[in-house]
Every structure is written in structure tokens, then in C-alpha cells.
Design a protein around this motif. Structure first.
Motif, PDB file in Angstrom:
ATOM      1  N   PHE A  27       0.821  -1.195  -0.114  1.00 50.86           N
ATOM      2  CA  PHE A  27      -0.159   0.042  -0.108  1.00 50.86           C
ATOM      3  C   PHE A  27       1.030   1.503   0.112  1.00 50.86           C
ATOM      4  O   PHE A  27       0.472   2.322  -0.048  1.00 50.86           O
ATOM      5  CB  PHE A  27      -0.885   0.006   1.177  1.00 50.86           C
ATOM      6  CG  PHE A  27      -2.095  -0.962   1.093  1.00 50.86           C
ATOM      7  CD1 PHE A  27      -2.918  -1.089   0.058  1.00 50.86           C
ATOM      8  CD2 PHE A  27      -1.862  -2.000   2.015  1.00 50.86           C
ATOM      9  CE1 PHE A  27      -3.996  -2.136  -0.065  1.00 50.86           C
ATOM     10  CE2 PHE A  27      -2.955  -2.995   1.970  1.00 50.86           C
ATOM     11  CZ  PHE A  27      -3.787  -3.129   0.926  1.00 50.86           C
ATOM     12  N   LEU A  28       2.177   1.150  -0.020  1.00 54.31           N
ATOM     13  CA  LEU A  28       3.058   2.263  -0.120  1.00 54.31           C
ATOM     14  C   LEU A  28       3.495   2.283  -1.374  1.00 54.31           C
ATOM     15  O   LEU A  28       4.626   3.099  -1.589  1.00 54.31           O
ATOM     16  CB  LEU A  28       4.095   2.334   1.198  1.00 54.31           C
ATOM     17  CG  LEU A  28       3.705   2.006   2.657  1.00 54.31           C
ATOM     18  CD1 LEU A  28       4.809   1.981   3.587  1.00 54.31           C
ATOM     19  CD2 LEU A  28       2.849   3.089   2.892  1.00 54.31           C
ATOM     20  N   MET A  29       3.356   1.526  -2.273  1.00 51.92           N
ATOM     21  CA  MET A  29       3.936   1.650  -3.600  1.00 51.92           C
ATOM     22  C   MET A  29       2.867   1.764  -4.716  1.00 51.92           C
ATOM     23  O   MET A  29       1.860   1.623  -4.568  1.00 51.92           O
ATOM     24  CB  MET A  29       4.411  -0.083  -3.941  1.00 51.92           C
ATOM     25  CG  MET A  29       5.371  -0.713  -2.914  1.00 51.92           C
ATOM     26  SD  MET A  29       5.660  -2.288  -2.967  1.00 51.92           S
ATOM     27  CE  MET A  29       6.502  -2.382  -4.606  1.00 51.92           C
ATOM     28  N   ASN A  59      -6.617  -3.296  -3.196  1.00 47.89           N
ATOM     29  CA  ASN A  59      -6.793  -1.783  -3.319  1.00 47.89           C
ATOM     30  C   ASN A  59      -8.046  -1.468  -2.830  1.00 47.89           C
ATOM     31  O   ASN A  59      -8.923  -2.231  -2.796  1.00 47.89           O
ATOM     32  CB  ASN A  59      -6.274  -1.392  -4.641  1.00 47.89           C
ATOM     33  CG  ASN A  59      -5.872   0.113  -4.703  1.00 47.89           C
ATOM     34  OD1 ASN A  59      -6.343   0.998  -4.433  1.00 47.89           O
ATOM     35  ND2 ASN A  59      -4.385   0.084  -4.997  1.00 47.89           N
ATOM     36  N   ILE A  60      -8.230  -0.225  -2.359  1.00 44.84           N
ATOM     37  CA  ILE A  60      -9.504   0.150  -2.026  1.00 44.84           C
ATOM     38  C   ILE A  60     -10.562   0.073  -3.185  1.00 44.84           C
ATOM     39  O   ILE A  60     -11.602  -0.332  -3.080  1.00 44.84           O
ATOM     40  CB  ILE A  60      -9.420   1.518  -1.323  1.00 44.84           C
ATOM     41  CG1 ILE A  60      -8.628   1.641  -0.177  1.00 44.84           C
ATOM     42  CG2 ILE A  60     -11.016   2.154  -0.958  1.00 44.84           C
ATOM     43  CD1 ILE A  60      -8.466   2.865   0.407  1.00 44.84           C
ATOM     44  N   PHE A 109     -11.173  -1.122   2.390  1.00 45.81           N
ATOM     45  CA  PHE A 109     -11.103  -0.641   3.688  1.00 45.81           C
ATOM     46  C   PHE A 109     -11.360   0.923   3.731  1.00 45.81           C
ATOM     47  O   PHE A 109     -11.637   1.574   2.439  1.00 45.81           O
ATOM     48  CB  PHE A 109      -9.711  -1.043   4.332  1.00 45.81           C
ATOM     49  CG  PHE A 109      -8.524  -0.731   3.638  1.00 45.81           C
ATOM     50  CD1 PHE A 109      -7.898   0.599   3.899  1.00 45.81           C
ATOM     51  CD2 PHE A 109      -8.224  -1.593   2.816  1.00 45.81           C
ATOM     52  CE1 PHE A 109      -6.862   0.765   3.087  1.00 45.81           C
ATOM     53  CE2 PHE A 109      -6.946  -1.480   2.011  1.00 45.81           C
ATOM     54  CZ  PHE A 109      -6.304   0.090   2.429  1.00 45.81           C
ATOM     55  N   TYR A 110     -10.988   1.494   4.968  1.00 46.90           N
ATOM     56  CA  TYR A 110     -11.092   2.899   5.163  1.00 46.90           C
ATOM     57  C   TYR A 110     -12.519   3.404   5.248  1.00 46.90           C
ATOM     58  O   TYR A 110     -12.919   4.261   6.198  1.00 46.90           O
ATOM     59  CB  TYR A 110     -10.401   3.758   4.090  1.00 46.90           C
ATOM     60  CG  TYR A 110     -10.348   5.410   4.426  1.00 46.90           C
ATOM     61  CD1 TYR A 110      -9.515   5.670   5.278  1.00 46.90           C
ATOM     62  CD2 TYR A 110     -11.037   6.131   3.633  1.00 46.90           C
ATOM     63  CE1 TYR A 110      -9.324   7.165   5.684  1.00 46.90           C
ATOM     64  CE2 TYR A 110     -11.106   7.527   4.043  1.00 46.90           C
ATOM     65  CZ  TYR A 110     -10.253   7.995   4.978  1.00 46.90           C
ATOM     66  OH  TYR A 110     -10.244   9.183   5.260  1.00 46.90           O
ATOM     67  N   TRP A 111     -13.468   3.073   4.372  1.00 46.31           N
ATOM     68  CA  TRP A 111     -14.865   3.768   4.356  1.00 46.31           C
ATOM     69  C   TRP A 111     -15.654   2.834   5.145  1.00 46.31           C
ATOM     70  O   TRP A 111     -17.122   3.155   5.116  1.00 46.31           O
ATOM     71  CB  TRP A 111     -15.135   3.970   2.691  1.00 46.31           C
ATOM     72  CG  TRP A 111     -14.792   5.394   2.464  1.00 46.31           C
ATOM     73  CD1 TRP A 111     -15.436   6.725   2.900  1.00 46.31           C
ATOM     74  CD2 TRP A 111     -14.228   5.641   1.393  1.00 46.31           C
ATOM     75  NE1 TRP A 111     -14.749   7.706   2.291  1.00 46.31           N
ATOM     76  CE2 TRP A 111     -13.842   7.012   1.303  1.00 46.31           C
ATOM     77  CE3 TRP A 111     -13.338   4.814   0.599  1.00 46.31           C
ATOM     78  CZ2 TRP A 111     -13.021   7.777   0.189  1.00 46.31           C
ATOM     79  CZ3 TRP A 111     -12.324   5.168  -0.362  1.00 46.31           C
ATOM     80  CH2 TRP A 111     -12.160   6.891  -0.417  1.00 46.31           C
ATOM     81  N   HIS A 112     -15.111   1.898   5.906  1.00 47.58           N
ATOM     82  CA  HIS A 112     -16.205   0.874   6.479  1.00 47.58           C
ATOM     83  C   HIS A 112     -17.393   0.448   5.576  1.00 47.58           C
ATOM     84  O   HIS A 112     -18.440   0.264   5.899  1.00 47.58           O
ATOM     85  CB  HIS A 112     -16.807   1.666   7.773  1.00 47.58           C
ATOM     86  CG  HIS A 112     -15.780   2.050   8.518  1.00 47.58           C
ATOM     87  ND1 HIS A 112     -15.151   1.131   9.583  1.00 47.58           N
ATOM     88  CD2 HIS A 112     -15.522   3.362   9.065  1.00 47.58           C
ATOM     89  CE1 HIS A 112     -14.106   2.056  10.324  1.00 47.58           C
ATOM     90  NE2 HIS A 112     -14.480   3.169   9.970  1.00 47.58           N
ATOM     91  N   PHE A 113     -16.985  -0.250   4.581  1.00 46.90           N
ATOM     92  CA  PHE A 113     -17.788  -0.743   3.466  1.00 46.90           C
ATOM     93  C   PHE A 113     -18.571  -1.935   4.367  1.00 46.90           C
ATOM     94  O   PHE A 113     -18.012  -2.771   5.126  1.00 46.90           O
ATOM     95  CB  PHE A 113     -16.872  -1.449   2.230  1.00 46.90           C
ATOM     96  CG  PHE A 113     -16.140  -0.504   1.490  1.00 46.90           C
ATOM     97  CD1 PHE A 113     -17.024   0.425   0.493  1.00 46.90           C
ATOM     98  CD2 PHE A 113     -15.090  -0.068   1.679  1.00 46.90           C
ATOM     99  CE1 PHE A 113     -16.446   1.520   0.032  1.00 46.90           C
ATOM    100  CE2 PHE A 113     -14.250   0.887   1.008  1.00 46.90           C
ATOM    101  CZ  PHE A 113     -14.968   1.685   0.115  1.00 46.90           C
ATOM    102  N   ASN A 114     -19.925  -2.140   3.783  1.00 45.84           N
ATOM    103  CA  ASN A 114     -20.647  -3.055   4.531  1.00 45.84           C
ATOM    104  C   ASN A 114     -20.432  -4.401   3.687  1.00 45.84           C
ATOM    105  O   ASN A 114     -19.777  -4.458   2.706  1.00 45.84           O
ATOM    106  CB  ASN A 114     -22.032  -2.567   4.579  1.00 45.84           C
ATOM    107  CG  ASN A 114     -22.689  -2.489   2.875  1.00 45.84           C
ATOM    108  OD1 ASN A 114     -22.314  -3.248   2.012  1.00 45.84           O
ATOM    109  ND2 ASN A 114     -23.534  -1.493   2.697  1.00 45.84           N
ATOM    110  N   PRO A 122      -7.903  -8.348  10.447  1.00 48.35           N
ATOM    111  CA  PRO A 122      -8.158  -7.082  11.500  1.00 48.35           C
ATOM    112  C   PRO A 122      -7.954  -5.593  11.220  1.00 48.35           C
ATOM    113  O   PRO A 122      -8.808  -4.898  10.966  1.00 48.35           O
ATOM    114  CB  PRO A 122      -7.535  -7.441  12.977  1.00 48.35           C
ATOM    115  CG  PRO A 122      -7.417  -8.823  13.126  1.00 48.35           C
ATOM    116  CD  PRO A 122      -7.049  -9.136  11.661  1.00 48.35           C
ATOM    117  N   LEU A 123      -6.947  -5.456  10.582  1.00 49.26           N
ATOM    118  CA  LEU A 123      -6.508  -4.047   9.997  1.00 49.26           C
ATOM    119  C   LEU A 123      -7.530  -3.608   8.933  1.00 49.26           C
ATOM    120  O   LEU A 123      -7.653  -2.548   8.849  1.00 49.26           O
ATOM    121  CB  LEU A 123      -5.009  -4.032   9.477  1.00 49.26           C
ATOM    122  CG  LEU A 123      -3.870  -4.226  10.654  1.00 49.26           C
ATOM    123  CD1 LEU A 123      -2.577  -4.262   9.849  1.00 49.26           C
ATOM    124  CD2 LEU A 123      -3.752  -3.069  11.358  1.00 49.26           C
ATOM    125  N   ALA A 124      -7.954  -4.603   8.119  1.00 48.32           N
ATOM    126  CA  ALA A 124      -8.716  -4.374   7.104  1.00 48.32           C
ATOM    127  C   ALA A 124     -10.268  -4.344   7.236  1.00 48.32           C
ATOM    128  O   ALA A 124     -11.160  -4.265   6.632  1.00 48.32           O
ATOM    129  CB  ALA A 124      -8.646  -4.850   5.797  1.00 48.32           C
TER     130      ALA A 124
END
Length: 313
Positions: free
Chosen positions: A56-58, A86-87, A113-118, A143-145
Motif C-alpha cells: 500500500f506504500l507502492m 486496493n480500495i 477498507f477505510y470507508w467501513h464498507f458493508n 483485523p486491519l482491514a
């Protein structure tokens, strides 16, 4: 096209580091050399550009450059799975197509992730990818995602091309339940390094982890002990693995720590990208000395990287 099938992707599988130079540029030659280093331990597969690989840093182009470099060295020797997560679904599909073209055995992805997708959005994310690219796919519970339920994993397993799950969590009682729900043909991989022996005991098809870059020989011995029904031996080896993991994780900078110890042992694992904080000079030496002290305290023997450090300290 890969010469391997998803059924060949089992055993001890490093979630491989991606190699950057001190200026954070991708180092292709060092990537090839590090891949050769891992192959020297007779590992059973590789998992590329995931969390440990700083995917995710690339940039997308850098991820594929890494894949191509690794495939050049390892593609005809062991199965290689490429994390394409990827998101956005569109970019993930683009990476998946490129991974297939490069000869990957399978692809894998964390949930968006990030937007708390259902759950419906996550289901569609995986479905869209699996239908867009004809290559086996390993979904990822971490858990991170965000964790998916066993029921959702079962639903996803019904989609053609979704052939397995990487399960990185401590509630490993779920693993035999997942196996029972989806059947033996659906591959399950344990992703928590500190629970490698337990994951193997509850029936995972393989273990995929970060510390297999640093101490692959120790985890191969754990795997061999379980296969030989030497559970007490496996447990003793696992305790040493947990000690090493705890020592490096306590610094809060695991990827940079693993890379620093490898560099100090004379193995070019490169540097981590910011915002990770790298170890340099005396800090790197002190980190390595502390690991040697830990290994000496618990009489850890025949671990390649630690033995290389003992030569210095």
C-alpha cells in the motif's frame, strides 16, 4: 501461465518483503537476490506485495515490477501468490490481470477498507474481481482491514475462482469451522506468525507470515515437527519464535526492524518506506545485539540469521 495450481500453494510461505534502497527507490536487483536468499531455505511458496511487502506504500507499477522480478527468479520453482488489494475495485482488477500475465499461481486481496464498507459491498468487490480475471483468488481476513464472518466466507467460497482464505487473527477456533463449512477443497492459510504451530495443528493448508523472511528455517522446523507428530518439539520451537517476534514487534516498527536485522546480518533486505521509521548506525547494531542476547538467553541454535549475527557479536 503458472506451472502450479492453488493446491500446490501450501506449507511455509513468507509474505515477502519488498526491497527499497536507502532513498526509498525500488531495488530490482536486490529483490532478485533476496528472493534467492529465501529460496535457499526450501520454502514452499511466496506471497508478494501484501502488508509486509508494503504494497500500500507502492505505486501499481512498482508492485508489478516487484512481481516480475520475483517471478524471474522463483516462478518455475515454487508457487507465487500476488496480493493485488486496493480500495478501488477497478485498480485491483488491473493489478490482478497483470499478476496473471506475469505467471502468478493465484491472486489475493484484503477487503476494501477505510470507508467501513458493508458486507454487500465487500462481497461485490470480491465477486467483481473473481469474475473479471480467470485466476484462483485467496480472500483475506485480517483485523486491519476488517474481519469477515464465517458465513460470508462460505458465501464467497461459492464464487468460481475464489479458492481460499488467508486468516490472520487469534481466534483460530474459527479455522476448523470454516473448513467444515466450505469443504477440504477450499484452502485455508494461517496468517498469525505467533500462532503458526497452533494453526498447523487445527488443519490449515499453509502458513503465510512476515517473520518467515527473517527466520524461515525456524518455521520450517515447526512445520516439520507438526508433520512428524512431534508436538512438544514444535511447541518449544514456537516459544522461541514468539520471543523473537515479541522482541521486534515491541519496537512498534516490525517491517523496518526485520529489515534492519537482516541488513546487520549481511543480507540486503533494503529499507522500509516512510512513515515507517528505519534503524541506522548504532540503533541498528543495538537492535541486532539485543536479538543475539535474547537468543543466547534461551539457547536458540541453528537459526541462520542469528548465527550470522553471532559471528559479529
Amino acid at each position: 501461465m503458472s506451472k502450479f495450481t492453488i493446491k500446490d500453494f501450501k506449507g511455509v510461505i513468507p509474505a515477502s518483503l519488498s526491497i527499497f534502497d536507502i532513498n526509498e527507490n525500488l531495488d530490482i536487483e536486490a529483490t532478485k537476490e533476496f528472493t534467492k536468499f529465501l529460496l535457499g531455505f526450501d520454502i514452499h511458496g511466496l506471497y508478494l506485495t501484501g502488508s509486509t511487502g508494503e504494497g500500500f506504500l507502492m505505486k501499481s507499477e512498482e508492485r508489478m515490477e516487484t512481481v516480475k522480478a520475483v517471478m524471474e527468479v522463483a516462478g518455475d520453482k515454487i508457487p507465487v501468490v500476488v496480493h493485488v488489494g486496493n480500495i478501488g475495485t477497478k485498480r485491483t482488477i488491473e493489478l490482478a490481470k497483470q499478476a496473471k500475465e506475469a505467471g502468478a499461481t493465484a491472486i489475493s486481496s484484503v477487503p476494501p477498507f477505510y470507508w467501513h464498507f458493508n458486507s454487500k459491498q465487500i462481497f461485490n468487490y470480491y465477486k467483481d474481481i473473481a469474475e473479471a480475471v480467470n485466476i484462483p483468488m485467496i480472500i483475506y481476513n485480517v483485523p486491519l482491514a476488517g474481519m469477515m464472518s464465517a458465513e460470508m466466507i462460505k458465501e464467497l467460497s461459492q464464487i468460481e475462482n475464489i479458492k481460499g482464505v488467508k486468516y490472520t487473527n487469534t481466534d483460530i477456533y474459527q479455522i476448523p469451522l470454516i473448513k467444515e463449512a466450505v469443504g477440504d477443497d477450499f484452502m485455508v492459510y494461517g496468517g498469525a506468525d505467533e500462532l503458526a504451530s497452533s494453526n498447523l495443528l487445527v488443519g490449515v493448508d499453509g502458513i503465510v507470515g512476515s517473520f518467515y523472511n527473517l527466520i524461515p528455517d525456524l518455521f520450517l522446523k515447526i512445520d516439520g515437527s507438526i508433520k512428524n507428530n512431534e508436538v512438544a518439539k514444535a511447541y518449544a520451537l514456537q516459544k522461541n519464535a514468539v520471543r523473537i517476534i515479541s522482541y521486534l514487534v515491541d519496537g512498534g516498527n516490525m517491517v523496518a526492524g526485520i529489515k534492519a536485522v537482516l541488513r546487520e546480518a549481511g543480507i540486503n533486505a533494503g529499507y522500509a518506506r516512510k512513515p515507517f521509521i528505519n534503524f541506522y548506525g548504532e540503533d541498528q547494531k543495538n537492535l541486532a545485539r539485543g536479538l543475539v542476547d535474547l537468543a543466547n538467553k534461551y539457547d536458540m541454535k541453528n537459526i541462520h540469521v542469528i548465527d550470522k549475527l553471532r559471528e559479529k557479536y
